[in-house]
Design a protein around this motif. Structure first.
Motif, PDB file in Angstrom:
ATOM      1  N   ARG A 119       0.042  10.347  -5.060  1.00  0.00           N
ATOM      2  CA  ARG A 119       1.090  11.039  -4.315  1.00  0.00           C
ATOM      3  C   ARG A 119       0.856  12.541  -4.259  1.00  0.00           C
ATOM      4  O   ARG A 119       1.197  13.190  -3.269  1.00  0.00           O
ATOM      5  CB  ARG A 119       2.458  10.736  -4.937  1.00  0.00           C
ATOM      6  N   ASN A 120       0.241  13.125  -5.286  1.00  0.00           N
ATOM      7  CA  ASN A 120       0.073  14.582  -5.294  1.00  0.00           C
ATOM      8  C   ASN A 120      -0.959  15.063  -4.269  1.00  0.00           C
ATOM      9  O   ASN A 120      -1.004  16.241  -3.939  1.00  0.00           O
ATOM     10  CB  ASN A 120      -0.303  15.086  -6.695  1.00  0.00           C
ATOM     11  N   ILE A 121      -1.806  14.155  -3.759  1.00  0.00           N
ATOM     12  CA  ILE A 121      -2.752  14.559  -2.723  1.00  0.00           C
ATOM     13  C   ILE A 121      -2.287  14.125  -1.332  1.00  0.00           C
ATOM     14  O   ILE A 121      -2.967  14.393  -0.341  1.00  0.00           O
ATOM     15  CB  ILE A 121      -4.172  14.028  -2.998  1.00  0.00           C
ATOM     16  N   ALA A 122      -1.168  13.459  -1.255  1.00  0.00           N
ATOM     17  CA  ALA A 122      -0.530  13.120   0.020  1.00  0.00           C
ATOM     18  C   ALA A 122       0.944  13.451  -0.116  1.00  0.00           C
ATOM     19  O   ALA A 122       1.825  12.620   0.084  1.00  0.00           O
ATOM     20  CB  ALA A 122      -0.735  11.649   0.358  1.00  0.00           C
ATOM     21  N   ALA A 123       1.224  14.711  -0.463  1.00  0.00           N
ATOM     22  CA  ALA A 123       2.528  15.117  -0.983  1.00  0.00           C
ATOM     23  C   ALA A 123       3.527  15.538   0.077  1.00  0.00           C
ATOM     24  O   ALA A 123       4.721  15.636  -0.214  1.00  0.00           O
ATOM     25  CB  ALA A 123       2.344  16.265  -1.984  1.00  0.00           C
ATOM     26  N   VAL A 124       3.059  15.830   1.305  1.00  0.00           N
ATOM     27  CA  VAL A 124       4.005  16.319   2.311  1.00  0.00           C
ATOM     28  C   VAL A 124       5.066  15.257   2.581  1.00  0.00           C
ATOM     29  O   VAL A 124       4.787  14.066   2.652  1.00  0.00           O
ATOM     30  CB  VAL A 124       3.278  16.712   3.616  1.00  0.00           C
ATOM     31  N   GLY A 125       6.300  15.724   2.691  1.00  0.00           N
ATOM     32  CA  GLY A 125       7.417  14.815   2.881  1.00  0.00           C
ATOM     33  C   GLY A 125       8.161  14.481   1.606  1.00  0.00           C
ATOM     34  O   GLY A 125       9.262  13.932   1.655  1.00  0.00           O
ATOM     35  N   PHE A 126       7.582  14.821   0.470  1.00  0.00           N
ATOM     36  CA  PHE A 126       8.237  14.600  -0.816  1.00  0.00           C
ATOM     37  C   PHE A 126       8.772  15.928  -1.352  1.00  0.00           C
ATOM     38  O   PHE A 126       8.239  16.995  -1.056  1.00  0.00           O
ATOM     39  CB  PHE A 126       7.254  14.005  -1.838  1.00  0.00           C
ATOM     40  N   THR A 127       9.811  15.851  -2.169  1.00  0.00           N
ATOM     41  CA  THR A 127      10.282  17.049  -2.857  1.00  0.00           C
ATOM     42  C   THR A 127       9.306  17.399  -3.965  1.00  0.00           C
ATOM     43  O   THR A 127       8.470  16.583  -4.374  1.00  0.00           O
ATOM     44  CB  THR A 127      11.671  16.822  -3.466  1.00  0.00           C
ATOM     45  N   ARG A 128       9.381  18.628  -4.460  1.00  0.00           N
ATOM     46  CA  ARG A 128       8.465  19.051  -5.525  1.00  0.00           C
ATOM     47  C   ARG A 128       8.550  18.137  -6.742  1.00  0.00           C
ATOM     48  O   ARG A 128       7.535  17.843  -7.376  1.00  0.00           O
ATOM     49  CB  ARG A 128       8.754  20.497  -5.932  1.00  0.00           C
ATOM     50  N   ASP A 129       9.735  17.694  -7.090  1.00  0.00           N
ATOM     51  CA  ASP A 129       9.877  16.826  -8.262  1.00  0.00           C
ATOM     52  C   ASP A 129       9.362  15.417  -8.004  1.00  0.00           C
ATOM     53  O   ASP A 129       9.151  14.646  -8.947  1.00  0.00           O
ATOM     54  CB  ASP A 129      11.342  16.771  -8.704  1.00  0.00           C
ATOM     55  N   GLU A 130       9.150  15.078  -6.745  1.00  0.00           N
ATOM     56  CA  GLU A 130       8.603  13.757  -6.407  1.00  0.00           C
ATOM     57  C   GLU A 130       7.090  13.760  -6.259  1.00  0.00           C
ATOM     58  O   GLU A 130       6.483  12.704  -6.100  1.00  0.00           O
ATOM     59  CB  GLU A 130       9.225  13.259  -5.091  1.00  0.00           C
ATOM     60  N   MET A 131       6.472  14.938  -6.320  1.00  0.00           N
ATOM     61  CA  MET A 131       5.020  15.046  -6.139  1.00  0.00           C
ATOM     62  C   MET A 131       4.323  14.752  -7.460  1.00  0.00           C
ATOM     63  O   MET A 131       3.853  15.634  -8.174  1.00  0.00           O
ATOM     64  CB  MET A 131       4.659  16.437  -5.617  1.00  0.00           C
ATOM     65  N   THR A 132       4.240  13.471  -7.777  1.00  0.00           N
ATOM     66  CA  THR A 132       3.754  13.008  -9.073  1.00  0.00           C
ATOM     67  C   THR A 132       2.340  12.435  -8.935  1.00  0.00           C
ATOM     68  O   THR A 132       1.721  12.478  -7.869  1.00  0.00           O
ATOM     69  CB  THR A 132       4.694  11.926  -9.609  1.00  0.00           C
ATOM     70  N   LEU A 133       1.844  11.851 -10.021  1.00  0.00           N
ATOM     71  CA  LEU A 133       0.558  11.168 -10.018  1.00  0.00           C
ATOM     72  C   LEU A 133       0.696   9.686  -9.697  1.00  0.00           C
ATOM     73  O   LEU A 133      -0.247   8.921  -9.898  1.00  0.00           O
ATOM     74  CB  LEU A 133      -0.129  11.338 -11.377  1.00  0.00           C
ATOM     75  N   GLU A 134       1.833   9.268  -9.205  1.00  0.00           N
ATOM     76  CA  GLU A 134       1.991   7.864  -8.840  1.00  0.00           C
ATOM     77  C   GLU A 134       1.048   7.496  -7.698  1.00  0.00           C
ATOM     78  O   GLU A 134       0.716   8.317  -6.845  1.00  0.00           O
ATOM     79  CB  GLU A 134       3.433   7.602  -8.392  1.00  0.00           C
ATOM     80  N   GLY A 135       0.625   6.228  -7.688  1.00  0.00           N
ATOM     81  CA  GLY A 135      -0.168   5.751  -6.572  1.00  0.00           C
ATOM     82  C   GLY A 135       0.659   5.701  -5.295  1.00  0.00           C
ATOM     83  O   GLY A 135       1.898   5.698  -5.319  1.00  0.00           O
ATOM     84  N   ILE A 136      -0.042   5.666  -4.165  1.00  0.00           N
ATOM     85  CA  ILE A 136       0.637   5.676  -2.883  1.00  0.00           C
ATOM     86  C   ILE A 136      -0.195   4.898  -1.868  1.00  0.00           C
ATOM     87  O   ILE A 136      -1.425   4.858  -1.958  1.00  0.00           O
ATOM     88  CB  ILE A 136       0.860   7.136  -2.404  1.00  0.00           C
ATOM     89  N   THR A 137       0.479   4.255  -0.930  1.00  0.00           N
ATOM     90  CA  THR A 137      -0.199   3.588   0.172  1.00  0.00           C
ATOM     91  C   THR A 137      -0.100   4.465   1.424  1.00  0.00           C
ATOM     92  O   THR A 137       0.747   5.347   1.508  1.00  0.00           O
ATOM     93  CB  THR A 137       0.432   2.223   0.467  1.00  0.00           C
ATOM     94  N   ARG A 138      -0.959   4.180   2.382  1.00  0.00           N
ATOM     95  CA  ARG A 138      -0.875   4.940   3.631  1.00  0.00           C
ATOM     96  C   ARG A 138       0.472   4.737   4.314  1.00  0.00           C
ATOM     97  O   ARG A 138       0.987   5.654   4.964  1.00  0.00           O
ATOM     98  CB  ARG A 138      -2.027   4.542   4.558  1.00  0.00           C
ATOM     99  N   ALA A 139       1.035   3.558   4.159  1.00  0.00           N
ATOM    100  CA  ALA A 139       2.336   3.291   4.773  1.00  0.00           C
ATOM    101  C   ALA A 139       3.429   4.165   4.193  1.00  0.00           C
ATOM    102  O   ALA A 139       4.442   4.430   4.852  1.00  0.00           O
ATOM    103  CB  ALA A 139       2.695   1.812   4.615  1.00  0.00           C
ATOM    104  N   GLN A 140       3.250   4.620   2.951  1.00  0.00           N
ATOM    105  CA  GLN A 140       4.238   5.480   2.307  1.00  0.00           C
ATOM    106  C   GLN A 140       3.985   6.961   2.585  1.00  0.00           C
ATOM    107  O   GLN A 140       4.832   7.801   2.282  1.00  0.00           O
ATOM    108  CB  GLN A 140       4.215   5.237   0.789  1.00  0.00           C
ATOM    109  N   MET A 141       2.822   7.285   3.114  1.00  0.00           N
ATOM    110  CA  MET A 141       2.466   8.678   3.396  1.00  0.00           C
ATOM    111  C   MET A 141       3.066   9.121   4.719  1.00  0.00           C
ATOM    112  O   MET A 141       3.347   8.318   5.601  1.00  0.00           O
ATOM    113  CB  MET A 141       0.942   8.832   3.505  1.00  0.00           C
TER     114      MET A 141
END
Length: 436
Positions: free
Chosen positions: A79-101
């Motif tokens: 999530r931290n490398i596809a962080a746009v659209g998230f709040t600062r506190d949501e920009m974590t190291l969690e995994g993410i899919t393209r559908a969530q980006m």
């Protein structure tokens, strides 16, 4: 009635792209596809960032993430490398899919829409899965497939990512780092179709490659000079971040990240590379610039006092800062101190970035950030910082008349003279205490 100052549209020299799942199935020759990178959506275990390295596992019970599987490598998007659209506190190291980006992370048409929202006209994007300078392929065992992957990535970058953008998405290509002869050939192949930027490692020895002092890379530098290809180096393109206490939180490395650019620049200034290749251009991405005035002052002092025993008397005939002002570009996006020191940094050496879609990105507030940083500067300097220097650096087909008439300033002394501020210096312009 209060009016908002007009601001030229930005040319960003450091953004990033999340590779689409079809990249290698579409662009890699069919005979290599069973050995090339394959996309996968799978569960991910807990992620950690320790000592500059990510630690993670695949976990069928974990939240879904999009991965690349390549030889023994398992590479998840975070999530931290596809962080746009998230709040600062949501920009974590969690995994993410393209559908969530946000789709602009990987879809070029959506990226152009986000650039319009963000007052950005053109953008140069670094890779993600291949890593900042293609380390992923350099580390692969099967170099025949790795070479095919480098070429496939570059074909995708030029033809698909940038191809329908009307020049707004600027191609940034990889080289096969493990073979300088192949690298030269790839530079020429891409330059023939208009590519004018290549990504390279800030400190190649950290990747187990020859140093820039060895002469090994001279054919690479020569072809970049000959073709007008900018050598662009992102912080972390040595696969290392600045070290501190081994148990320090990742925030410490993030705060020190400019150290990589500073170390690399010192390496180049004393290497003789810029002497031998006087038309070669280097660009540092995401390094900021507030550190540059003292780094140049120290380099010049070392050259003046220590060049004989320091081993550079015969290789660096002029003060190192002269090569910086002639051939090196820095970039910034949050650096009020750097702007306040602009005469020493160089009004013709500084460029701007948005870092979309990383956690540091100023999206969607880049215009406001740029306004804050350029407050009090004259229109010509604002134009240079936000687009003119990048246009000149990359040879873009924009603002042709203005670029031709904007002769570069090569030193702080002539910069002050040209600006009409004989007393200007680090105190001119915005102060380092201004809040964003």
């Amino acid at each position: 009635m209060t009016t908002t100052p007009e601001l030229p549209r930005i040319v960003s020299v450091d953004d990033h792209v999340i590779e689409p799942a079809h990249l290698f199935s579409t662009w890699l020759p069919e005979r290599y596809r069973d050995r090339g990178p394959r996309p996968l959506t799978a569960g991910i275990g807990e992620l950690a960032y320790v000592g500059g390295k990510y630690h993670f596992t695949m976990d069928p019970a974990g939240p879904a993430a999009d991965w690349w599987v390549y030889e023994d490598l398992r590479f998840p998007y975070k999530r931290n490398i596809a962080a746009v659209g998230f709040t600062r506190d949501e920009m974590t190291l969690e995994g993410i899919t393209r559908a969530q980006m946000r789709p602009g992370c990987w879809d070029p048409a959506e990226r152009l829409r986000d650039m319009d929202l963000n007052h950005v006209e053109a953008s140069l994007c670094f890779p993600t899965f291949p890593r900042f300078c293609g380390q992923t392929f350099a580390e692969a065992r099967d170099k025949e497939v790795a070479l095919a992957c480098v070429r496939a990535y570059n074909d995708w970058m030029v033809e698909e990512w940038c191809g329908d953008s009307g020049g707004r998405l600027i191609p940034l290509c990889l080289i096969p780092l493990w073979d300088v002869g192949l690298a030269v050939a790839e530079i020429r192949r891409n330059a023939a179709r208009g590519v004018r930027a290549v990504t390279f490692s800030e400190i190649p020895t950290h990747l187990g490659l020859p140093s820039i002092h060895s002469g090994y890379w001279d054919p690479f530098f020569a072809v970049c000079e000959d073709t007008g290809t900018v050598v662009s180096m992102h912080i972390g393109s040595s696969s290392q971040m600045p070290a501190a206490s081994p148990d320090a939180p990742p925030a410490v490395q993030a705060a020190l990240s400019f150290n990589n650019a500073m170390a690399s620049m010192a390496d180049f200034l004393f290497s003789g590379v810029l002497v031998r290749f006087p038309r070669l251009r280097l660009a540092y991405a995401e390094g900021q610039m507030g550190w540059i005035p003292y780094a140049l002052e120290r380099a010049d002092a070392v050259w003046a006092e220590h060049r004989a025993w320091g081993g550079v008397r015969d290789t660096v005939p002029e003060p190192p800062s002269s090569y910086y002002y002639r051939q090196i570009y820095c970039c910034f996006f949050r650096d009020l101190h750097g702007v306040a020191s602009l005469d020493a940094v160089g009004r013709d050496n500084a460029t701007f970035e948005t870092d979309y879609p990383h956690v540091d990105s100023t999206f969607p507030h880049t215009r406001e950030v740029a306004l804050e940083h350029t407050r009090g500067l004259d229109d010509e300097t604002v134009w240079k910082l936000l687009r003119g220097n990048a246009i000149r650096m990359l040879g873009l087909d924009l603002d042709a008349d203005r670029v031709a008439n904007a002769a570069p300033v090569r030193s702080p002394e002539t910069a002050r003279s040209r600006s009409g501020e004989p007393g200007a210096g680090p105190g001119a312009g915005p102060t380092a205490t201004q809040a964003l």
